[in-house]
Write an enzyme that holds these catalytic residues in place. Structure first.
Site, short mmCIF file in Angstrom:
data_model
loop_
_atom_site.label_atom_id
_atom_site.label_comp_id
_atom_site.label_asym_id
_atom_site.label_seq_id
_atom_site.Cartn_x
_atom_site.Cartn_y
_atom_site.Cartn_z
N SER A 21 7.52 -11.15 8.18
CA SER A 21 8.35 -10.02 8.59
C SER A 21 9.77 -10.47 8.98
CB SER A 21 7.71 -9.33 9.79
OG SER A 21 8.57 -8.34 10.29
N LYS A 72 0.15 1.96 9.25
CA LYS A 72 1.08 3.08 9.47
C LYS A 72 0.37 4.43 9.60
CE LYS A 72 5.21 1.11 7.37
NZ LYS A 72 6.31 1.32 6.43
N ASP A 108 11.31 5.39 8.21
CA ASP A 108 11.49 4.93 6.82
C ASP A 108 12.31 5.93 6.00
OD1 ASP A 108 10.05 2.55 7.06
OD2 ASP A 108 8.14 3.55 6.69
N GLY A 130 5.83 5.09 -7.96
CA GLY A 130 4.86 4.79 -6.90
C GLY A 130 4.50 6.04 -6.12
N GLY A 133 2.28 4.83 0.55
CA GLY A 133 2.85 5.22 1.85
C GLY A 133 4.37 5.26 1.83
N ALA A 134 5.00 4.26 1.22
CA ALA A 134 6.47 4.23 1.19
C ALA A 134 7.01 5.40 0.39
CB ALA A 134 6.94 2.91 0.59
N GLY A 245 16.81 -3.37 -1.58
CA GLY A 245 15.72 -3.11 -0.63
C GLY A 245 16.05 -3.52 0.79
P1 ATR Z 1 3.13 1.12 0.46
O1 ATR Z 1 2.70 1.58 1.83
O2 ATR Z 1 4.01 -0.10 0.49
O3 ATR Z 1 3.72 2.22 -0.36
P2 ATR Z 1 0.63 1.40 -0.92
O4 ATR Z 1 0.36 2.63 -0.13
O5 ATR Z 1 -0.47 0.43 -1.11
O6 ATR Z 1 1.81 0.58 -0.27
O7 ATR Z 1 1.23 1.84 -2.35
C1 ATR Z 1 1.54 0.93 -3.34
C2 ATR Z 1 2.10 1.66 -4.57
O8 ATR Z 1 2.44 0.67 -5.54
C3 ATR Z 1 1.12 2.58 -5.24
O9 ATR Z 1 1.83 3.65 -5.84
C4 ATR Z 1 0.49 1.69 -6.31
O10 ATR Z 1 -0.03 2.40 -7.42
P3 ATR Z 1 -1.54 3.00 -7.41
O11 ATR Z 1 -1.46 4.35 -6.78
O12 ATR Z 1 -1.89 3.02 -8.84
O13 ATR Z 1 -2.38 2.02 -6.63
C5 ATR Z 1 1.70 0.91 -6.73
N1 ATR Z 1 1.34 -0.38 -7.32
C6 ATR Z 1 0.85 -1.46 -6.68
N2 ATR Z 1 0.65 -2.47 -7.55
C7 ATR Z 1 1.01 -2.02 -8.78
C8 ATR Z 1 1.05 -2.59 -10.10
N3 ATR Z 1 0.68 -3.86 -10.33
N4 ATR Z 1 1.51 -1.82 -11.11
C9 ATR Z 1 1.91 -0.56 -10.90
N5 ATR Z 1 1.90 0.04 -9.67
C10 ATR Z 1 1.46 -0.67 -8.63
#
Ligand code: ATR
Length: 279
Positions: A21, A72, A108, A130, A133-134, A245
């Site tokens: 972090s 979160k 966020d 995506g 959560g983010a 980012g």
């Molecule tokens: P965060 O809180 O950081 O958003 P998260 O809730 O785990 O973390 O969400 C991760 C996002 O990245 C999701 O949209 C995930 O897609 P899925 O809904 O299909 O799981 C996406 N993601 C993670 N790894 C990926 C990969 N290798 N290729 C494409 N999308 C990915």
């Protein structure tokens, strides 16, 4: 270094894992900059000890804390109150202790919007990669800040649909679409936001998309390690405007700091500090 004495307040971040972090760097610098007698530490909490940790924080009178992956959402049931915006997002990343009463916020979304404002970027039509959560925090902030169309494009279709229907319920005037990454070429927007973890260290040669979609003028990748992801490199080659980012990380941290101390630290002061320290 701040002098630690009997009046020093304690702040923290909890997560699992938490070792990499950057928040301690940002907040300890901010306390020093603002002349606030406080320190900020990292706590790696095991999932089966989250409740114990929060009770411990109450017992010792911790002044406030950040919450990161994977807590979160699960933190909410341990809090006394949740701010309206955090309730809408369904996730908390900042908690303040007011006389033993723990209130949760989500900074966020506002951190994200502030960075767009800093760059004078208009919020209109957006492609969001995506649906985790983010993405939830970012899409909520986008719709609350006047987005006209949000295209949520995700690896797993069901997750995109679920998020899209939640976002649509906030404001019916905004057009919200859900689709999968294979269909990205169907979508056009000026702003592309990557909220997935694709491209994050150590998988630095990966990108969530093979090409920058049509019409995209601004690319915002919330991945901050590495500073310049493969997606950002591709966007630069296409002549797009870039938002890094690290800016969102600092944006949300500045808002958390404001909730805790009332002090507004300029984001560029923090960026200069991190660069000087080689962080
Ligand atoms: P965060 O809180 O950081 O958003 P998260 O809730 O785990 O973390 O969400 C991760 C996002 O990245 C999701 O949209 C995930 O897609 P899925 O809904 O299909 O799981 C996406 N993601 C993670 N790894 C990926 C990969 N290798 N290729 C494409 N999308 C990915």
């Amino acid at each position: 270094m701040n002098v630690i004495n009997s009046s020093t307040k304690l702040y923290a971040v909890i997560g699992h894992p938490i070792k990499h972090s950057l928040s301690p760097h940002i907040h300890n610098f901010s306390f020093k900059y603002a002349g606030v007698n406080a320190v900020y530490l990292c706590f790696d909490i095991n999932p089966d000890r989250l409740g114990d940790a929060i009770n411990g924080f109450k017992a010792i009178g911790l002044s406030g804390f950040n919450v990161t992956i994977p807590y979160k959402e699960s933190i909410i049931k341990y809090l006394d109150e949740v701010d309206v915006n955090a309730g809408l997002i369904g996730a908390v990343n900042t908690v303040i202790n007011k006389d033993g009463h723990f209130k949760g916020y989500n900074t966020d979304g506002i951190g994200f919007i502030n960075t767009l404002k800093n760059h004078h970027i208009e919020i209109n039509e957006v492609i969001v990669l995506g649906a985790g959560g983010a993405s939830r925090a970012i899409c909520t902030a986008l719709i609350l800040n006047g987005a006209k169309r949000i295209n949520i494009i995700n690896r797993t279709y069901e997750n995109a649909v679920k998020l899209a229907s939640h976002i649509q319920s906030i404001d019916s005037k905004c057009k919200v679409n859900a689709d999968t990454l294979e269909n990205i070429s169907k979508y056009e927007a000026e702003l592309l936001v990557n909220t997935t973890s694709v491209g994050m260290w150590p998988h630095v040669d990966n990108s969530p998309v093979d090409d920058i979609p049509k019409g995209v003028k601004v690319v915002y990748d919330i991945v901050y390690n590495p500073y310049e992801t493969k997606l950002i490199k591709m966007a630069k080659e296409k002549g797009c405007q870039i938002v890094y980012g690290i800016e969102m990380l600092i944006g949300q941290a500045v808002e958390s700091f404001k909730i805790w101390t009332g002090v507004d630290i300029p984001e560029d002061v923090i960026i200069t500090y991190l660069k000087k320290e080689g962080i």
